[in-house]
Design an enzyme around this catalytic site. Sequence first.
Site, PDB file in Angstrom:
ATOM      1  N   GLY A  46       0.840  -1.186   0.000  1.00  0.00           N
ATOM      2  CA  GLY A  46       0.000   0.000   0.000  1.00  0.00           C
ATOM      3  C   GLY A  46       0.874   1.233   0.000  1.00  0.00           C
ATOM      4  O   GLY A  46       2.086   1.157   0.221  1.00  0.00           O
ATOM      5  N   GLN A  51       3.209  10.019   1.337  1.00  0.00           N
ATOM      6  CA  GLN A  51       4.511   9.372   1.115  1.00  0.00           C
ATOM      7  C   GLN A  51       5.181   9.828  -0.174  1.00  0.00           C
ATOM      8  O   GLN A  51       6.393   9.690  -0.311  1.00  0.00           O
ATOM      9  CB  GLN A  51       4.363   7.839   1.106  1.00  0.00           C
ATOM     10  CG  GLN A  51       4.013   7.279   2.478  1.00  0.00           C
ATOM     11  CD  GLN A  51       3.926   5.781   2.438  1.00  0.00           C
ATOM     12  OE1 GLN A  51       2.887   5.229   2.085  1.00  0.00           O
ATOM     13  NE2 GLN A  51       5.007   5.104   2.767  1.00  0.00           N
ATOM     14  N   CYS A  99       7.345  -0.525   5.922  1.00  0.00           N
ATOM     15  CA  CYS A  99       6.800   0.687   5.316  1.00  0.00           C
ATOM     16  C   CYS A  99       7.817   1.222   4.320  1.00  0.00           C
ATOM     17  O   CYS A  99       9.017   1.237   4.605  1.00  0.00           O
ATOM     18  CB  CYS A  99       6.536   1.719   6.409  1.00  0.00           C
ATOM     19  SG  CYS A  99       5.832   3.256   5.782  1.00  0.00           S
ATOM     20  N   LEU A 100       7.309   1.683   3.173  1.00  0.00           N
ATOM     21  CA  LEU A 100       8.208   2.231   2.151  1.00  0.00           C
ATOM     22  C   LEU A 100       8.942   3.476   2.663  1.00  0.00           C
ATOM     23  O   LEU A 100       9.993   3.820   2.140  1.00  0.00           O
ATOM     24  CB  LEU A 100       7.418   2.565   0.882  1.00  0.00           C
ATOM     25  CG  LEU A 100       6.713   1.373   0.206  1.00  0.00           C
ATOM     26  CD1 LEU A 100       5.893   1.856  -0.980  1.00  0.00           C
ATOM     27  CD2 LEU A 100       7.698   0.300  -0.213  1.00  0.00           C
ATOM     28  N   HIS A 141      -2.672   0.775   8.818  1.00  0.00           N
ATOM     29  CA  HIS A 141      -1.325   1.303   8.539  1.00  0.00           C
ATOM     30  C   HIS A 141      -1.406   2.478   7.561  1.00  0.00           C
ATOM     31  O   HIS A 141      -0.795   3.535   7.795  1.00  0.00           O
ATOM     32  CB  HIS A 141      -0.453   0.168   7.974  1.00  0.00           C
ATOM     33  CG  HIS A 141       0.910   0.600   7.546  1.00  0.00           C
ATOM     34  ND1 HIS A 141       2.061   0.151   8.151  1.00  0.00           N
ATOM     35  CD2 HIS A 141       1.322   1.457   6.572  1.00  0.00           C
ATOM     36  CE1 HIS A 141       3.119   0.723   7.580  1.00  0.00           C
ATOM     37  NE2 HIS A 141       2.701   1.504   6.610  1.00  0.00           N
ATOM     38  N   GLU A 142      -2.165   2.298   6.479  1.00  0.00           N
ATOM     39  CA  GLU A 142      -2.230   3.348   5.449  1.00  0.00           C
ATOM     40  C   GLU A 142      -2.951   4.591   5.966  1.00  0.00           C
ATOM     41  O   GLU A 142      -2.521   5.716   5.700  1.00  0.00           O
ATOM     42  CB  GLU A 142      -2.891   2.818   4.173  1.00  0.00           C
ATOM     43  CG  GLU A 142      -2.133   1.699   3.469  1.00  0.00           C
ATOM     44  CD  GLU A 142      -0.659   1.990   3.233  1.00  0.00           C
ATOM     45  OE1 GLU A 142      -0.276   3.166   3.055  1.00  0.00           O
ATOM     46  OE2 GLU A 142       0.137   1.034   3.256  1.00  0.00           O
ATOM     47  N   HIS A 145      -0.968   6.986   7.998  1.00  0.00           N
ATOM     48  CA  HIS A 145      -0.144   7.941   7.242  1.00  0.00           C
ATOM     49  C   HIS A 145      -0.866   9.278   7.045  1.00  0.00           C
ATOM     50  O   HIS A 145      -0.229  10.333   7.005  1.00  0.00           O
ATOM     51  CB  HIS A 145       0.200   7.378   5.853  1.00  0.00           C
ATOM     52  CG  HIS A 145       1.356   6.425   5.841  1.00  0.00           C
ATOM     53  ND1 HIS A 145       2.637   6.801   6.146  1.00  0.00           N
ATOM     54  CD2 HIS A 145       1.426   5.108   5.532  1.00  0.00           C
ATOM     55  CE1 HIS A 145       3.451   5.759   6.030  1.00  0.00           C
ATOM     56  NE2 HIS A 145       2.738   4.717   5.658  1.00  0.00           N
TER      57      HIS A 145
HETATM   58 NI    NI Z   1       3.656   2.825   5.244  1.00  0.00          NI
END
Ligand code: NI
Length: 176
Positions: A46, A51, A99-100, A141-142, A145
């Site tokens: 995701g 991000q 996480c990216l 999680h998303e 953000h």
């Molecule tokens: Ni993330």
Amino acid sequence: MAIRPVLKMGHPILRQVAMPITQFGAELHALIADMDDTMRALHGAGIAAPQIGISQRVVIFEVKENPRYPHVAPVPYTVLINPELTPLGEDADEGWEGCLSVPGMRGLVPRFRKLRYQGVDQNGAPLDRTVEGFHARVVQHEVDHLDGILYPQRIRDMRNFGFEDVLLPQLLPMPD
Ligand code: NI
């Protein structure tokens, strides 16, 4: 469209509360196309708009069937805009996340096991789902953000935070 650079933990945009989407036109669709390209190029489950530097309430996610992780149920490709989460019950599960924006790391994070999420898709059509398990984890999680929260802030015991290449042989599977 384009693969965009992903902001890393420490960048101030990742700490902001993102703004709701009010226009569902070409600009939004271009943003989503860039998020898609970036998520796929980096093999993420995701990605959230902040991000890639856009502080707006848009997330996308997808978990494909993976024979390496047979007990992780697939999650359909979803564009979720202006989301509202409602936990269903008090039950929480601990699970490993990556996480990216926190490359190379993994941490054990508690999340509500079951929840309802509502919002709209890229065309403004309503979305209303009740999900549990990994699907519920990815959404939490998303959406974090969009509220300026990264998963390390949710780890209860920092001994369960470390480098993926060190942890991986000890703890499988750990989808990100
Ligand atoms: Ni993330």
